[in-house]
Design a protein around this motif. Structure first.
Motif, PDB file in Angstrom:
ATOM      1  N   THR A  63       0.864  -1.166   0.000  1.00 32.69           N
ATOM      2  CA  THR A  63       0.000   0.000   0.000  1.00 32.69           C
ATOM      3  C   THR A  63       0.903   1.218   0.000  1.00 32.69           C
ATOM      4  N   ASP A  64       0.334   2.413  -0.022  1.00 33.10           N
ATOM      5  CA  ASP A  64       1.172   3.603   0.038  1.00 33.10           C
ATOM      6  C   ASP A  64       1.991   3.554   1.323  1.00 33.10           C
ATOM      7  N   PRO A  65       3.305   3.421   1.227  1.00 30.12           N
ATOM      8  CA  PRO A  65       4.116   3.172   2.424  1.00 30.12           C
ATOM      9  C   PRO A  65       4.166   4.346   3.379  1.00 30.12           C
ATOM     10  N   TYR A  66       4.175   5.570   2.846  1.00 28.02           N
ATOM     11  CA  TYR A  66       4.223   6.716   3.745  1.00 28.02           C
ATOM     12  C   TYR A  66       2.929   6.835   4.537  1.00 28.02           C
ATOM     13  N   GLU A  67       1.800   6.782   3.864  1.00 23.57           N
ATOM     14  CA  GLU A  67       0.517   6.919   4.545  1.00 23.57           C
ATOM     15  C   GLU A  67       0.326   5.804   5.573  1.00 23.57           C
ATOM     16  N   PHE A  68       0.721   4.591   5.208  1.00 23.95           N
ATOM     17  CA  PHE A  68       0.592   3.462   6.130  1.00 23.95           C
ATOM     18  C   PHE A  68       1.393   3.727   7.397  1.00 23.95           C
ATOM     19  N   LEU A  69       2.655   4.117   7.223  1.00 17.77           N
ATOM     20  CA  LEU A  69       3.538   4.295   8.369  1.00 17.77           C
ATOM     21  C   LEU A  69       3.116   5.498   9.203  1.00 17.77           C
ATOM     22  N   PHE A  70       2.786   6.609   8.532  1.00 20.64           N
ATOM     23  CA  PHE A  70       2.362   7.801   9.250  1.00 20.64           C
ATOM     24  C   PHE A  70       1.122   7.508  10.104  1.00 20.64           C
ATOM     25  N   ASP A  71       0.148   6.819   9.541  1.00 16.94           N
ATOM     26  CA  ASP A  71      -1.084   6.533  10.273  1.00 16.94           C
ATOM     27  C   ASP A  71      -0.806   5.658  11.491  1.00 16.94           C
ATOM     28  N   ARG A  72       0.023   4.628  11.337  1.00 20.74           N
ATOM     29  CA  ARG A  72       0.291   3.733  12.471  1.00 20.74           C
ATOM     30  C   ARG A  72       1.089   4.441  13.553  1.00 20.74           C
ATOM     31  N   LEU A  73       2.054   5.240  13.153  1.00 19.55           N
ATOM     32  CA  LEU A  73       2.882   5.933  14.140  1.00 19.55           C
ATOM     33  C   LEU A  73       2.083   6.974  14.916  1.00 19.55           C
ATOM     34  N   THR A  74       1.265   7.738  14.217  1.00 18.33           N
ATOM     35  CA  THR A  74       0.495   8.780  14.907  1.00 18.33           C
ATOM     36  C   THR A  74      -0.647   8.187  15.731  1.00 18.33           C
ATOM     37  N   ASP A  75      -1.094   6.984  15.401  1.00 18.56           N
ATOM     38  CA  ASP A  75      -2.074   6.294  16.238  1.00 18.56           C
ATOM     39  C   ASP A  75      -1.449   5.847  17.559  1.00 18.56           C
ATOM     40  N   GLN A  76      -0.167   5.459  17.510  1.00 23.02           N
ATOM     41  CA  GLN A  76       0.498   4.879  18.677  1.00 23.02           C
ATOM     42  C   GLN A  76       1.171   5.930  19.560  1.00 23.02           C
ATOM     43  N   PHE A  77       1.717   6.984  18.944  1.00 25.65           N
ATOM     44  CA  PHE A  77       2.516   7.951  19.691  1.00 25.65           C
ATOM     45  C   PHE A  77       1.912   9.347  19.600  1.00 25.65           C
ATOM     46  N   GLU A  78       2.027  10.122  20.679  1.00 23.53           N
ATOM     47  CA  GLU A  78       1.501  11.485  20.688  1.00 23.53           C
ATOM     48  C   GLU A  78       2.332  12.416  19.805  1.00 23.53           C
ATOM     49  N   SER A  79       3.637  12.194  19.764  1.00 20.70           N
ATOM     50  CA  SER A  79       4.519  13.006  18.925  1.00 20.70           C
ATOM     51  C   SER A  79       5.424  12.093  18.113  1.00 20.70           C
ATOM     52  N   VAL A  80       5.500  12.355  16.816  1.00 18.18           N
ATOM     53  CA  VAL A  80       6.376  11.624  15.911  1.00 18.18           C
ATOM     54  C   VAL A  80       7.410  12.598  15.371  1.00 18.18           C
ATOM     55  N   LEU A  81       8.681  12.238  15.503  1.00 20.84           N
ATOM     56  CA  LEU A  81       9.790  13.062  15.049  1.00 20.84           C
ATOM     57  C   LEU A  81      10.495  12.367  13.898  1.00 20.84           C
ATOM     58  N   ALA A  82      11.032  13.160  12.977  1.00 19.55           N
ATOM     59  CA  ALA A  82      11.780  12.616  11.841  1.00 19.55           C
ATOM     60  C   ALA A  82      12.858  13.610  11.438  1.00 19.55           C
ATOM     61  N   PRO A  83      13.918  13.141  10.796  1.00 15.01           N
ATOM     62  CA  PRO A  83      14.975  14.062  10.355  1.00 15.01           C
ATOM     63  C   PRO A  83      14.493  14.962   9.231  1.00 15.01           C
ATOM     64  N   GLY A  84      14.886  16.232   9.299  1.00 15.37           N
ATOM     65  CA  GLY A  84      14.595  17.174   8.220  1.00 15.37           C
ATOM     66  C   GLY A  84      15.884  17.690   7.614  1.00 15.37           C
TER      67      GLY A  84
END
Length: 267
Positions: A63-84
């Motif tokens: 499936t769309d890998p970004y949307e899949f990962l973003f949805d699961r991470l934001t469901d589990q954690f209050e704040s998600v951090l990534a390198p910019g």
């Protein structure tokens, strides 16, 4: 085989998408999303710093890998951090907090649109979706004792790798540079930061000297030693590698090794 139809968001935010070629034991097969969700659910932290390889995530979940990962991470954690991260600042001397596109990883480029906050670090900025902030940090001394990565260490933030080809974490740079390694030095880069409100100012960003930083960590050794010590969790879901550790736990593990052998990370 990965279908481009599964990657609309990834295609949109990267411009193009390359499917990583794998053979033998490196092949990633189909994974039940419930298994991945169950793996994430074992962590009760509010904050997670994520490094991700979207090619493997796409192969695993089709499936769309970004949307899949973003949805699961934001469901589990209050704040998600990534390198910019924008290492080109060393050459361009320009950093725009809103428009400078992350140059390391497709996940980060996609995440820029969803991020609600970005640090002022012109080379190693951190993107945040959620309420976690770095208000009291020195954003322009990347690996300093009052820097943003020092705060991640102080807060013992959970770091997760999903589908990366090896152990990835800027906390390794932080731990390394605080040990004053004999093979790498800090350097200042002068330039301009541009804020979303249209304001700009001159800054000096202190980070490692990229021109001198020509070596490679022994990532497999670090991973295996940390895993054996119980510092790093490692799972393989039908070939999809997922690794997790806490920032200060890794520091406490590596600091004695670097004191005994300053070249531990690179040998």
């Amino acid at each position: 085989m990965t279908e481009l139809g599964h990657l609309p968001r990834t295609l949109w935010c990267t411009g193009k998408y390359f499917v990583k070629k794998k053979t033998g034991s490196e092949t990633v097969g189909r994974v039940d999303p419930a298994l991945f969700e169950q793996l994430l659910s074992q962590y009760d932290e509010d904050v997670v710093f994520v490094h991700a390889g979207l090619s493997d995530v796409s192969d695993a979940f089709e499936t769309d890998p970004y949307e899949f990962l973003f949805d699961r991470l934001t469901d589990q954690f209050e704040s998600v951090l990534a390198p910019g991260f924008t290492p080109s600042f060393r050459d361009t001397r320009e950093y725009d907090k809103r428009d400078s596109v992350p140059q390391i990883g497709a996940f980060s480029r996609c995440f820029l649109e969803d991020a609600q906050y970005r640090t002022d670090d012109a080379i190693h900025s951190i993107l945040v979706h959620g309420s976690y902030r770095f208000d009291d940090c020195d954003h322009h001394d990347t690996f300093g004792e009052d820097g943003c990565f020092a705060k991640l260490d102080d807060d013992n933030v959970l770091v997760v790798n999903v589908g990366t080809p090896w152990l990835i974490s800027t906390q390794l740079h932080y731990i390394e540079m605080t040990s004053d390694p004999p093979y790498a030095e800090l350097a200042d880069t002068d330039g301009t930061i541009h804020y979303p409100d249209g304001e700009s100012r001159q800054i000096t960003q202190t980070s490692f000297d990229k021109n001198e930083y020509v070596y490679y960590w022994n990532r497999e050794k670090i991973r295996e030693d940390a895993k054996a010590a119980g510092v790093l969790d490692y799972s393989s879901l039908n070939g999809l590698d997922v690794m997790a550790f806490r920032a200060n736990d890794l520091s406490q593990f590596l600091e004695p090794k670097l004191e005994a052998d300053p070249y531990y990370l690179v040998q």
